[in-house]
Design a protein around this motif. Structure first.
Motif, mmCIF file in Angstrom:
data_model
loop_
_atom_site.group_PDB
_atom_site.id
_atom_site.type_symbol
_atom_site.label_atom_id
_atom_site.label_comp_id
_atom_site.label_asym_id
_atom_site.label_seq_id
_atom_site.Cartn_x
_atom_site.Cartn_y
_atom_site.Cartn_z
ATOM 1 N N ALA A 39 1.627 -1.219 0.512
ATOM 2 C CA ALA A 39 0.091 0.040 0.029
ATOM 3 C C ALA A 39 0.816 1.276 0.180
ATOM 4 C CB ALA A 39 -0.960 -0.161 1.084
ATOM 5 N N GLY A 40 2.454 1.152 -0.171
ATOM 6 C CA GLY A 40 3.112 2.681 0.046
ATOM 7 C C GLY A 40 3.315 3.030 -1.169
ATOM 8 N N PHE A 41 3.819 3.533 -1.008
ATOM 9 C CA PHE A 41 4.032 4.485 -3.052
ATOM 10 C C PHE A 41 4.586 3.762 -3.955
ATOM 11 C CE2 PHE A 41 6.449 7.416 -5.927
ATOM 12 C CZ PHE A 41 5.362 7.860 -5.950
ATOM 13 N N ILE A 42 6.176 2.892 -3.645
ATOM 14 C CA ILE A 42 6.704 2.439 -4.004
ATOM 15 C C ILE A 42 6.178 0.680 -4.615
ATOM 16 C CG2 ILE A 42 8.866 0.928 -4.970
ATOM 17 C CD1 ILE A 42 10.414 3.280 -3.319
ATOM 18 N N GLY A 43 5.598 0.113 -3.249
ATOM 19 C CA GLY A 43 4.361 -1.545 -3.431
ATOM 20 C C GLY A 43 3.670 -1.027 -4.108
ATOM 21 N N SER A 44 2.580 -0.421 -4.230
ATOM 22 C CA SER A 44 1.471 -0.515 -4.615
ATOM 23 C C SER A 44 1.718 0.646 -5.959
ATOM 24 C CB SER A 44 0.801 0.806 -4.029
ATOM 25 O OG SER A 44 1.577 2.367 -4.357
ATOM 26 N N HIS A 45 2.924 0.949 -6.708
ATOM 27 C CA HIS A 45 3.128 1.312 -7.612
ATOM 28 C C HIS A 45 4.337 -0.374 -8.279
ATOM 29 C CE1 HIS A 45 2.232 5.372 -7.377
ATOM 30 N NE2 HIS A 45 2.295 5.505 -8.527
ATOM 31 N N PHE A 97 6.850 -15.562 -6.195
ATOM 32 C CA PHE A 97 7.997 -14.430 -5.904
ATOM 33 C C PHE A 97 7.344 -13.432 -4.996
ATOM 34 C CE2 PHE A 97 8.335 -14.591 -10.808
ATOM 35 C CZ PHE A 97 9.220 -15.762 -10.417
ATOM 36 N N VAL A 98 8.587 -13.166 -3.879
ATOM 37 C CA VAL A 98 7.672 -12.549 -2.868
ATOM 38 C C VAL A 98 8.431 -10.941 -2.914
ATOM 39 C CG1 VAL A 98 7.603 -12.582 -0.235
ATOM 40 C CG2 VAL A 98 7.212 -14.020 -1.859
ATOM 41 N N TYR A 99 7.908 -9.595 -3.013
ATOM 42 C CA TYR A 99 8.884 -8.913 -3.068
ATOM 43 C C TYR A 99 8.375 -8.260 -1.371
ATOM 44 C CZ TYR A 99 9.190 -9.063 -8.144
ATOM 45 O OH TYR A 99 8.753 -9.452 -9.071
ATOM 46 N N ASN A 100 9.541 -7.813 -0.474
ATOM 47 C CA ASN A 100 9.680 -6.671 1.000
ATOM 48 C C ASN A 100 9.755 -5.949 1.098
ATOM 49 O OD1 ASN A 100 8.390 -6.392 3.483
ATOM 50 N ND2 ASN A 100 11.267 -6.739 3.836
ATOM 51 N N LEU A 101 8.754 -4.707 0.686
ATOM 52 C CA LEU A 101 8.946 -3.134 0.674
ATOM 53 C C LEU A 101 8.647 -2.770 1.749
ATOM 54 C CD1 LEU A 101 8.533 -2.483 -3.178
ATOM 55 C CD2 LEU A 101 10.286 -2.664 -2.124
ATOM 56 N N ALA A 102 8.036 -3.388 2.943
ATOM 57 C CA ALA A 102 7.278 -3.298 3.916
ATOM 58 C C ALA A 102 8.205 -2.667 4.827
ATOM 59 C CB ALA A 102 6.670 -4.217 4.692
ATOM 60 N N ALA A 103 8.041 -0.770 5.472
ATOM 61 C CA ALA A 103 8.606 -0.353 6.656
ATOM 62 C C ALA A 103 8.037 0.342 6.848
ATOM 63 C CB ALA A 103 10.077 0.629 5.962
ATOM 64 N N ASP A 104 8.005 0.403 9.279
ATOM 65 C CA ASP A 104 7.999 1.278 9.578
ATOM 66 C C ASP A 104 8.561 2.395 9.583
ATOM 67 O OD1 ASP A 104 6.763 2.784 11.381
ATOM 68 O OD2 ASP A 104 7.308 1.243 13.465
ATOM 69 N N MET A 105 7.974 3.645 9.567
ATOM 70 C CA MET A 105 8.497 4.850 9.169
ATOM 71 C C MET A 105 8.139 6.321 8.908
ATOM 72 S SD MET A 105 9.121 4.873 4.982
ATOM 73 C CE MET A 105 9.819 6.549 4.773
ATOM 74 N N GLY A 106 8.789 6.753 8.840
ATOM 75 C CA GLY A 106 7.850 8.246 9.182
ATOM 76 C C GLY A 106 9.772 9.762 8.915
ATOM 77 N N ASN A 122 11.433 -3.052 11.932
ATOM 78 C CA ASN A 122 11.454 -3.566 10.775
ATOM 79 C C ASN A 122 12.291 -4.660 10.740
ATOM 80 O OD1 ASN A 122 10.298 -1.693 9.223
ATOM 81 N ND2 ASN A 122 11.717 0.289 9.950
ATOM 82 N N THR A 123 13.025 -5.456 11.940
ATOM 83 C CA THR A 123 13.868 -6.260 11.650
ATOM 84 C C THR A 123 12.552 -7.745 11.609
ATOM 85 O OG1 THR A 123 15.873 -5.574 12.475
ATOM 86 C CG2 THR A 123 15.548 -7.690 12.435
ATOM 87 N N MET A 124 11.999 -7.265 12.778
ATOM 88 C CA MET A 124 10.855 -8.000 12.499
ATOM 89 C C MET A 124 9.809 -8.217 11.037
ATOM 90 S SD MET A 124 11.511 -9.668 15.194
ATOM 91 C CE MET A 124 10.303 -10.891 15.073
ATOM 92 N N ILE A 125 10.104 -7.261 10.336
ATOM 93 C CA ILE A 125 8.780 -7.848 9.034
ATOM 94 C C ILE A 125 10.403 -7.929 8.097
ATOM 95 C CG2 ILE A 125 7.779 -6.243 6.711
ATOM 96 C CD1 ILE A 125 7.644 -3.951 9.508
ATOM 97 N N SER A 126 11.403 -7.804 8.383
ATOM 98 C CA SER A 126 12.588 -7.954 7.053
ATOM 99 C C SER A 126 12.527 -9.796 7.165
ATOM 100 C CB SER A 126 14.135 -7.496 6.835
ATOM 101 O OG SER A 126 13.447 -6.252 6.786
ATOM 102 N N PHE A 127 12.600 -10.443 8.498
ATOM 103 C CA PHE A 127 13.090 -11.349 8.818
ATOM 104 C C PHE A 127 11.477 -12.610 8.754
ATOM 105 C CE2 PHE A 127 12.376 -15.385 12.077
ATOM 106 C CZ PHE A 127 13.465 -15.797 11.435
ATOM 107 N N ASN A 128 10.392 -11.910 8.873
ATOM 108 C CA ASN A 128 8.739 -13.170 9.325
ATOM 109 C C ASN A 128 8.774 -12.837 7.572
ATOM 110 O OD1 ASN A 128 8.741 -13.486 11.610
ATOM 111 N ND2 ASN A 128 7.812 -11.455 11.542
#
Length: 140
Positions: A39-45, A97-106, A122-128
């Motif tokens: 749902a992020g900018f890069i991920g949705s594009h 295929f799995v692309y991970n562009l998820a991150a907690d940011m601000g 961000n470590t948990m998101i990437s690892f999981n």
């Protein structure tokens, strides 16, 4: 002379896939892909482009896209917390295929005052996401 003994050879890497042979296409025969942070900018594009290219796109994020409706960029949208391995296993199931562009940011103020929380999230998101892709037999 005191010669050093040779270094032991590393063990062979054995990859265990718990879902060997899992379907990697959707019901309509399209190759199924997952985009964490879809749902992020890069991920949705990226999702929109892959959908246009004929892939079955599963987008997973903990927020909704503010600028596009889900049907514009993905075939399935899963509103979920990717810090939880169970959620990652659900959204990557059957994906080739799995692309991970998820991150907690601000903004910088938020980042500076929440470094340890962001590092953990961000470590948990990437690892999981990586572990879920491995367990579900994703190719990449």
């Amino acid at each position: 002379s005191l010669a050093r003994p040779p270094l032991p050879r590393p063990p062979r890497c054995i990859v265990l896939r718990e879902s060997m042979g899992a379907a990697q296409s959707s019901d309509d025969g399209k190759i199924k892909v997952c985009i964490g942070g879809g749902a992020g900018f890069i991920g949705s594009h990226l999702a929109k482009r892959l959908k246009e290219d004929g892939y079955h796109v599963v987008a997973a994020d903990w927020k909704n896209n503010e600028f596009m409706e889900p049907e514009e960029f993905c075939d399935e949208f899963m509103l979920m917390d990717l810090r939880d391995l169970t959620n990652c296993l659900r959204c990557t199931e059957g994906c080739k295929f799995v692309y991970n562009l998820a991150a907690d940011m601000g903004g910088m103020g938020f980042i500076e005052s929440n470094q340890s929380v962001l590092l953990y999230n961000n470590t948990m998101i990437s690892f999981n996401m990586l572990e879920a892709a491995r367990r579900n037999g994703a190719e990449r």
